[in-house]
Design a protein around this motif. Structure first.
Motif, PDB file in Angstrom:
ATOM      1  N   ARG A 255       0.781  -1.122   0.068  1.00 31.66           N
ATOM      2  CA  ARG A 255       0.094  -0.271  -0.005  1.00 31.66           C
ATOM      3  C   ARG A 255       0.932   1.175   0.051  1.00 31.66           C
ATOM      4  NH1 ARG A 255      -3.287  -3.072   3.640  1.00 31.66           N
ATOM      5  NH2 ARG A 255      -2.242  -2.122   5.404  1.00 31.66           N
ATOM      6  N   GLU A 256       1.809   1.036   0.909  1.00 27.37           N
ATOM      7  CA  GLU A 256       2.791   2.445   0.641  1.00 27.37           C
ATOM      8  C   GLU A 256       3.614   2.611  -0.584  1.00 27.37           C
ATOM      9  OE1 GLU A 256       5.532   1.907   4.069  1.00 27.37           O
ATOM     10  OE2 GLU A 256       3.743   2.019   5.683  1.00 27.37           O
ATOM     11  N   LEU A 260       3.292   5.729  -2.770  1.00 25.60           N
ATOM     12  CA  LEU A 260       4.487   6.411  -3.422  1.00 25.60           C
ATOM     13  C   LEU A 260       4.495   6.619  -4.866  1.00 25.60           C
ATOM     14  CD1 LEU A 260       7.185   7.914  -2.547  1.00 25.60           C
ATOM     15  CD2 LEU A 260       8.202   5.501  -2.666  1.00 25.60           C
TER      16      LEU A 260
END
Length: 296
Positions: A255-256, A260
């Motif tokens: 998810r990160e 990003l």
């Protein structure tokens, strides 16, 4: 078995009052499936849960072309599946197929929500059950998952359990076999050459001692094997917790990384628009103030 009794066996509903179980049971619909019929496929939108009233179904992940399916579970009478669809409309994570002529009890999200809207006690009970599950999950994820469970298990053994393990370890070694052979040879030689043998042939006392030894070895070995099974089970549970934490961590990282990537793409698009604007301004000459004078 009554429909309400089947519902009472499901962990999500086992704390509901009898009147709520009866009301939900009356809202369930019987659906019959012939052997080989799909109940639903992976990716279908889920909107109901099912309880097996009779027969059996197979829950599986469909394989790619020319690949076998991955069987997850065979659900039989009294078992259930698809309960998470009562709370969300996400796609089904697996396919379900009737292996024999089967009757299922279907509880739709609409019927479930309608009953909760009319019964405050049922709604609070379901929320309490979901909160308890969430609390247990948070506790499991927050604690350290990787542990040396075998070491912890062995540290809590009693002296009798340690003795049984030592006996089982010794019995499965060449040292024990060589010791018995040497003892047998020495026993026979002593009773053959001593002036007054203490256990003449056919060595009845020695046979009695061996019989007692064998009678004691069996239970001790079984006790050790049972403990080994418990160690294996504890190790498997620890591996499951470690894998679960790793899976949750990987999902968080994905998810990160996705966020990003989206932010990076957005900024690159802004920079590209700015560079394109600068290039257009450089290619178009600036208009000078004033102009050619006309005839006076």
């Amino acid at each position: 078995m009554l429909h309400s009794e089947l519902l009472a066996q499901i962990p999500l509903f086992d704390t509901l009052a009898a009147e709520d179980l009866e009301a939900l049971a009356n809202r369930m619909t019987e659906r019959k499936f012939q052997a080989g019929t799909r109940v639903f496929d992976k990716g279908d939108t889920g909107s109901s849960m099912y309880v097996v009233l009779s027969g059996a179904v197979q829950i599986f992940l469909p394989g790619a072309e020319n690949e076998p399916r991955v069987v997850l579970k065979d659900a039989r009478t009294g078992e259930y599946f698809g309960e998470l669809s009562l709370f969300d409309d996400k796609p089904r994570s697996a396919s379900v197929e009737a292996t024999v002529d089967t009757t299922l009890l279907e509880l739709t999200r609409e019927e479930f929500g309608d009953h909760l809207s009319k019964s405050k006690n049922a709604a609070m009970t379901i929320l309490a059950e979901m909160a308890e599950r969430l609390r247990e999950t948070n506790a499991m994820l927050s604690q350290r998952a990787a542990r040396d469970v075998v070491k912890e298990f062995e540290e809590n053994l009693t002296w009798g359990q340690r003795l049984a393990d030592k006996v089982a370890e010794l019995n499965g070694s060449w040292s024990f076999i060589l010791f018995l052979l040497a003892l047998t040879a020495a026993w026979s030689a002593a009773n053959q050459w001593l002036p007054k043998p203490f256990d003449e042939y056919p060595y009845q006392f020695y046979n009695l001692a061996l019989a007692i030894l064998v009678a004691l070895q069996g239970p001790l070995i079984v006790m050790s094997q049972n403990r080994q099974t418990m160690k294996d089970r504890a190790t498997a549970e620890t591996d499951f917790r470690v894998n679960l934490k790793n899976e949750v961590g990987i999902e968080g990282l994905l998810r990160e990384v996705g966020a990003l990537r989206a932010e990076t793409t957005k900024r690159l698009e802004v920079l590209e628009r700015m560079m394109r604007s600068d290039r257009l301004r450089a290619e178009i000459p600036a208009k000078k103030p004033g102009g050619p004078l006309g005839p006076s």
